[in-house]
Design a protein around this motif. Structure first.
Motif, PDB file in Angstrom:
ATOM      1  N   THR A 194      -1.463  16.178  -0.088  1.00 57.93           N
ATOM      2  CA  THR A 194      -1.500  15.934   1.353  1.00 57.93           C
ATOM      3  C   THR A 194      -0.079  15.806   1.890  1.00 57.93           C
ATOM      4  O   THR A 194       0.868  15.544   1.146  1.00 57.93           O
ATOM      5  CB  THR A 194      -2.281  14.642   1.668  1.00 57.93           C
ATOM      6  OG1 THR A 194      -1.681  13.547   0.974  1.00 57.93           O
ATOM      7  CG2 THR A 194      -3.733  14.765   1.246  1.00 57.93           C
ATOM      8  N   ASP A 195       0.053  15.980   3.194  1.00 60.53           N
ATOM      9  CA  ASP A 195       1.365  15.856   3.822  1.00 60.53           C
ATOM     10  C   ASP A 195       1.846  14.408   3.692  1.00 60.53           C
ATOM     11  O   ASP A 195       1.154  13.472   4.128  1.00 60.53           O
ATOM     12  CB  ASP A 195       1.272  16.257   5.296  1.00 60.53           C
ATOM     13  CG  ASP A 195       2.626  16.206   5.977  1.00 60.53           C
ATOM     14  OD1 ASP A 195       3.450  17.089   5.711  1.00 60.53           O
ATOM     15  OD2 ASP A 195       2.845  15.261   6.762  1.00 60.53           O
ATOM     16  N   LEU A 196       3.016  14.220   3.095  1.00 61.98           N
ATOM     17  CA  LEU A 196       3.514  12.875   2.815  1.00 61.98           C
ATOM     18  C   LEU A 196       3.765  12.097   4.099  1.00 61.98           C
ATOM     19  O   LEU A 196       3.433  10.908   4.193  1.00 61.98           O
ATOM     20  CB  LEU A 196       4.796  12.949   1.982  1.00 61.98           C
ATOM     21  CG  LEU A 196       5.412  11.606   1.568  1.00 61.98           C
ATOM     22  CD1 LEU A 196       4.423  10.781   0.763  1.00 61.98           C
ATOM     23  CD2 LEU A 196       6.695  11.831   0.777  1.00 61.98           C
ATOM     24  N   ALA A 197       4.350  12.753   5.094  1.00 63.51           N
ATOM     25  CA  ALA A 197       4.652  12.073   6.355  1.00 63.51           C
ATOM     26  C   ALA A 197       3.366  11.606   7.036  1.00 63.51           C
ATOM     27  O   ALA A 197       3.284  10.479   7.544  1.00 63.51           O
ATOM     28  CB  ALA A 197       5.433  13.004   7.277  1.00 63.51           C
ATOM     29  N   LEU A 198       2.343  12.464   7.047  1.00 62.24           N
ATOM     30  CA  LEU A 198       1.075  12.098   7.680  1.00 62.24           C
ATOM     31  C   LEU A 198       0.383  10.975   6.910  1.00 62.24           C
ATOM     32  O   LEU A 198      -0.203  10.068   7.508  1.00 62.24           O
ATOM     33  CB  LEU A 198       0.160  13.318   7.757  1.00 62.24           C
ATOM     34  CG  LEU A 198      -1.194  13.105   8.447  1.00 62.24           C
ATOM     35  CD1 LEU A 198      -0.982  12.677   9.892  1.00 62.24           C
ATOM     36  CD2 LEU A 198      -2.047  14.370   8.375  1.00 62.24           C
ATOM     37  N   THR A 199       0.480  11.019   5.586  1.00 63.73           N
ATOM     38  CA  THR A 199      -0.143   9.979   4.764  1.00 63.73           C
ATOM     39  C   THR A 199       0.490   8.622   5.016  1.00 63.73           C
ATOM     40  O   THR A 199      -0.207   7.614   5.195  1.00 63.73           O
ATOM     41  CB  THR A 199      -0.019  10.332   3.267  1.00 63.73           C
ATOM     42  OG1 THR A 199      -0.632  11.606   3.031  1.00 63.73           O
ATOM     43  CG2 THR A 199      -0.685   9.281   2.407  1.00 63.73           C
ATOM     44  N   LEU A 200       1.818   8.588   5.041  1.00 64.93           N
ATOM     45  CA  LEU A 200       2.510   7.327   5.293  1.00 64.93           C
ATOM     46  C   LEU A 200       2.287   6.857   6.736  1.00 64.93           C
ATOM     47  O   LEU A 200       2.214   5.654   6.989  1.00 64.93           O
ATOM     48  CB  LEU A 200       3.997   7.472   5.005  1.00 64.93           C
ATOM     49  CG  LEU A 200       4.366   7.675   3.533  1.00 64.93           C
ATOM     50  CD1 LEU A 200       5.870   7.834   3.365  1.00 64.93           C
ATOM     51  CD2 LEU A 200       3.867   6.504   2.685  1.00 64.93           C
ATOM     52  N   ALA A 201       2.167   7.800   7.661  1.00 65.93           N
ATOM     53  CA  ALA A 201       1.870   7.428   9.045  1.00 65.93           C
ATOM     54  C   ALA A 201       0.487   6.787   9.136  1.00 65.93           C
ATOM     55  O   ALA A 201       0.282   5.826   9.896  1.00 65.93           O
ATOM     56  CB  ALA A 201       1.944   8.654   9.947  1.00 65.93           C
ATOM     57  N   ALA A 202      -0.459   7.294   8.346  1.00 71.31           N
ATOM     58  CA  ALA A 202      -1.802   6.701   8.317  1.00 71.31           C
ATOM     59  C   ALA A 202      -1.750   5.277   7.788  1.00 71.31           C
ATOM     60  O   ALA A 202      -2.419   4.366   8.313  1.00 71.31           O
ATOM     61  CB  ALA A 202      -2.731   7.559   7.452  1.00 71.31           C
ATOM     62  N   VAL A 203      -0.946   5.058   6.752  1.00 77.00           N
ATOM     63  CA  VAL A 203      -0.796   3.709   6.194  1.00 77.00           C
ATOM     64  C   VAL A 203      -0.146   2.778   7.207  1.00 77.00           C
ATOM     65  O   VAL A 203      -0.595   1.630   7.414  1.00 77.00           O
ATOM     66  CB  VAL A 203       0.031   3.753   4.887  1.00 77.00           C
ATOM     67  CG1 VAL A 203       0.348   2.343   4.409  1.00 77.00           C
ATOM     68  CG2 VAL A 203      -0.712   4.518   3.813  1.00 77.00           C
ATOM     69  N   LEU A 204       0.912   3.245   7.867  1.00 80.08           N
ATOM     70  CA  LEU A 204       1.592   2.425   8.871  1.00 80.08           C
ATOM     71  C   LEU A 204       0.649   2.067  10.012  1.00 80.08           C
ATOM     72  O   LEU A 204       0.619   0.926  10.477  1.00 80.08           O
ATOM     73  CB  LEU A 204       2.821   3.162   9.409  1.00 80.08           C
ATOM     74  CG  LEU A 204       4.000   3.335   8.457  1.00 80.08           C
ATOM     75  CD1 LEU A 204       5.064   4.227   9.076  1.00 80.08           C
ATOM     76  CD2 LEU A 204       4.616   1.982   8.106  1.00 80.08           C
ATOM     77  N   VAL A 239       0.831  -1.216   0.000  1.00 76.97           N
ATOM     78  CA  VAL A 239       0.000   0.000   0.000  1.00 76.97           C
ATOM     79  C   VAL A 239       0.860   1.259   0.000  1.00 76.97           C
ATOM     80  O   VAL A 239       0.455   2.284  -0.547  1.00 76.97           O
ATOM     81  CB  VAL A 239      -0.947  -0.009   1.223  1.00 76.97           C
ATOM     82  CG1 VAL A 239      -1.839   1.232   1.220  1.00 76.97           C
ATOM     83  CG2 VAL A 239      -1.805  -1.262   1.224  1.00 76.97           C
ATOM     84  N   GLY A 240       2.060   1.193   0.590  1.00 75.27           N
ATOM     85  CA  GLY A 240       2.912   2.374   0.714  1.00 75.27           C
ATOM     86  C   GLY A 240       3.185   3.099  -0.589  1.00 75.27           C
ATOM     87  O   GLY A 240       2.956   4.318  -0.684  1.00 75.27           O
ATOM     88  N   PRO A 241       3.673   2.421  -1.635  1.00 76.24           N
ATOM     89  CA  PRO A 241       3.957   3.123  -2.900  1.00 76.24           C
ATOM     90  C   PRO A 241       2.718   3.785  -3.505  1.00 76.24           C
ATOM     91  O   PRO A 241       2.813   4.874  -4.080  1.00 76.24           O
ATOM     92  CB  PRO A 241       4.477   1.993  -3.810  1.00 76.24           C
ATOM     93  CG  PRO A 241       5.013   0.967  -2.868  1.00 76.24           C
ATOM     94  CD  PRO A 241       4.106   1.008  -1.687  1.00 76.24           C
ATOM     95  N   PHE A 270      -9.981  15.507  10.158  1.00 72.47           N
ATOM     96  CA  PHE A 270      -9.827  16.942  10.420  1.00 72.47           C
ATOM     97  C   PHE A 270      -8.451  17.465  10.013  1.00 72.47           C
ATOM     98  O   PHE A 270      -8.343  18.592   9.509  1.00 72.47           O
ATOM     99  CB  PHE A 270     -10.062  17.223  11.912  1.00 72.47           C
ATOM    100  CG  PHE A 270     -11.506  17.190  12.308  1.00 72.47           C
ATOM    101  CD1 PHE A 270     -12.346  18.261  12.049  1.00 72.47           C
ATOM    102  CD2 PHE A 270     -12.040  16.074  12.931  1.00 72.47           C
ATOM    103  CE1 PHE A 270     -13.680  18.232  12.409  1.00 72.47           C
ATOM    104  CE2 PHE A 270     -13.374  16.032  13.303  1.00 72.47           C
ATOM    105  CZ  PHE A 270     -14.194  17.114  13.035  1.00 72.47           C
ATOM    106  N   PHE A 271      -7.401  16.674  10.236  1.00 69.89           N
ATOM    107  CA  PHE A 271      -6.046  17.169  10.012  1.00 69.89           C
ATOM    108  C   PHE A 271      -5.380  16.600   8.762  1.00 69.89           C
ATOM    109  O   PHE A 271      -4.283  17.016   8.419  1.00 69.89           O
ATOM    110  CB  PHE A 271      -5.158  16.849  11.225  1.00 69.89           C
ATOM    111  CG  PHE A 271      -5.618  17.510  12.493  1.00 69.89           C
ATOM    112  CD1 PHE A 271      -5.396  18.857  12.704  1.00 69.89           C
ATOM    113  CD2 PHE A 271      -6.286  16.775  13.457  1.00 69.89           C
ATOM    114  CE1 PHE A 271      -5.823  19.466  13.887  1.00 69.89           C
ATOM    115  CE2 PHE A 271      -6.717  17.371  14.633  1.00 69.89           C
ATOM    116  CZ  PHE A 271      -6.492  18.723  14.846  1.00 69.89           C
ATOM    117  N   GLY A 272      -6.045  15.669   8.104  1.00 66.78           N
ATOM    118  CA  GLY A 272      -5.446  15.061   6.921  1.00 66.78           C
ATOM    119  C   GLY A 272      -6.011  15.582   5.617  1.00 66.78           C
ATOM    120  O   GLY A 272      -5.880  14.924   4.574  1.00 66.78           O
TER     121      GLY A 272
END
Length: 264
Positions: free
Chosen positions: A157-167, A144-146, A218-220
């Motif tokens: 969207t913020d890349l760090a927040l997006t990947l944190a959501a996936v993790l 899912v990450g790529p 709200f934040f994503g």
């Protein structure tokens, strides 16, 4: 009972395990420093385990025949065999469905119907769905990450927040999946009933997951709300994941029903 009381602990018994960890981590760190992608997956874990086994044969006393008999007897333990079977079957399921494009179709199906302004929360839910269906957190992250990176770049969207959501979503695979080798190992080795583990896990995970979804809503939000494109997917390829997910959900409800009935 008498044998257990007279048996003295020996710190040397941890040596094979320490050698396994040292070899596996050492190889992974060296490859990571060299810039190899997925470094810790390049060196096979069974080879590192074999180094530990060889060290055990060298360190511990006894004839080679006695050592082999003890080794085979330990490998034949029903808990170990059960974990190995589950691991092999789950790995086979994940490999086959991924090879036929099941993960990509599942993610694309979710992204097609997720509103653009809630894409980060949607990725969290999709990652949780895939990880529970496959029983693998790391495999789901790699799959899912790529896709999440491409979505984050397109939506702003913020890349760090997006990947944190996936993790975060993928972590459900090791806690709430019936076919997870971690779940099997935890229940079989500790003598815990499956229903008790899932009751505790759901009480811990579900509130955190719901709170995470609300916060991501709200934040994503993306910087620019773009029209989400219609991704290509095949419902036939999604069926194995839906079946597995339904199997897990039925077991969750069953465990809770049993617990509630026993309580009454």
């Amino acid at each position: 009972m008498g044998e257990n009381k007279n048996h003295k602990s020996n710190g040397w018994a941890l040596l094979p395990f320490l050698i396994f960890v040292t070899v596996f981590l050492g190889a992974g760190i060296i490859l990571e420093v060299q810039g190899v992608d997925m470094a810790f997956y390049e060196f096979p874990a069974p080879i590192a385990a074999l180094c530990g086994v060889i060290s055990a044969f060298i360190v511990f006393k006894g004839t080679i025949k006695e050592k082999i008999n003890d080794f085979v007897k330990g490998c034949g333990n029903e808990d170990i065999i059960t974990m190995c079977i589950i691991y092999l079957l789950a790995g086979g399921f994940a490999a086959v469905t991924e090879a036929m494009g099941g993960i990509e179709s599942t993610v694309n199906l979710g992204l097609t119907y997720v509103p653009a302004q809630y894409v980060t929360a949607g990725l969290f839910i999709i990652a949780a769905f895939v990880s529970v269906a496959t029983g693998s957190s790391m495999g789901s992250i790699a799959a899912v990450g790529p896709i999440a990176v491409g979505v984050a770049n397109a939506a702003g969207t913020d890349l760090a927040l997006t990947l944190a959501a996936v993790l975060g979503g993928c972590m459900c695979g090791d806690n709430l999946s019936i076919i997870s080798d971690t779940t099997i190992a935890a229940t079989r080795t500790q003598g815990v009933a499956m229903k008790d583990k899932f009751r505790v896990n759901l009480l811990i995970v579900m509130p955190a997951a719901l709170l995470t979804i609300v916060l991501l809503i709200f934040f994503g939000n993306p910087e620019r709300v773009v029209e989400m494109e219609t991704y290509e997917y095949n419902l036939i390829k999604v069926i194995p994941y839906i079946w597995n997910e339904c199997f897990c959900c039925v077991n969750w409800w069953y465990f809770y029903f049993r617990s509630y009935r026993n309580f009454l």
